[in-house]
Design a protein around this motif. Sequence first.
Motif, PDB file in Angstrom:
ATOM      1  N   GLN A  13       0.834  -1.200   0.000  1.00  0.00           N
ATOM      2  CA  GLN A  13       0.000   0.000   0.000  1.00  0.00           C
ATOM      3  C   GLN A  13       0.870   1.251   0.000  1.00  0.00           C
ATOM      4  N   PRO A  87       2.567   5.354  -5.405  1.00  0.00           N
ATOM      5  CA  PRO A  87       2.113   4.647  -6.618  1.00  0.00           C
ATOM      6  C   PRO A  87       3.071   4.823  -7.793  1.00  0.00           C
ATOM      7  N   THR A  90       5.750   2.231  -8.726  1.00  0.00           N
ATOM      8  CA  THR A  90       5.373   0.965  -9.350  1.00  0.00           C
ATOM      9  C   THR A  90       6.171   0.736 -10.620  1.00  0.00           C
ATOM     10  N   THR A 118       4.614  -3.240  -6.925  1.00  0.00           N
ATOM     11  CA  THR A 118       3.351  -2.562  -7.191  1.00  0.00           C
ATOM     12  C   THR A 118       2.897  -1.848  -5.930  1.00  0.00           C
ATOM     13  N   SER A 120      -0.124   0.169  -4.474  1.00  0.00           N
ATOM     14  CA  SER A 120      -1.525   0.437  -4.755  1.00  0.00           C
ATOM     15  C   SER A 120      -2.369   0.150  -3.527  1.00  0.00           C
TER      16      SER A 120
END
Length: 121
Positions: A13, A87, A90, A118, A120
């Motif tokens: 996250q 983000p 990524t 990643t 997200s």
Amino acid sequence: QVQLVESGGGLVQPGGSLRLSCAASGSILRTDDMDWYRQAPGKQRELVAGITRGGFTYYTDSVKGRFTISRDNAKNTVYLQMNSLKPEDTAVYYCNAFVSTTDWGRTYAYWGQGTQVTVSS
């Protein structure tokens, strides 16, 4: 021959942390500069961070203060500690190493296979 094996990628996250590792093995006399690159979809591969054998480090501006590169020369391994992930971090992260080999001491550049990171929610 020399192989670079990366590990530590995954899904996290925003604001989270990950630690990437890259271990070199094979016909190694010495590992010299070791770097982390990343490539996001539709973008060029970019240098994220680098470290010399003596420990001098380099970071691209977008990761300064959040990422830390380190290495263990005895294990021929480089690490990338990534904190406060965003983000935009990524990408597929690749390890790159310049290795002095048992091939008459010649130095070659090697790449790992890449590990997906990643970020997200």
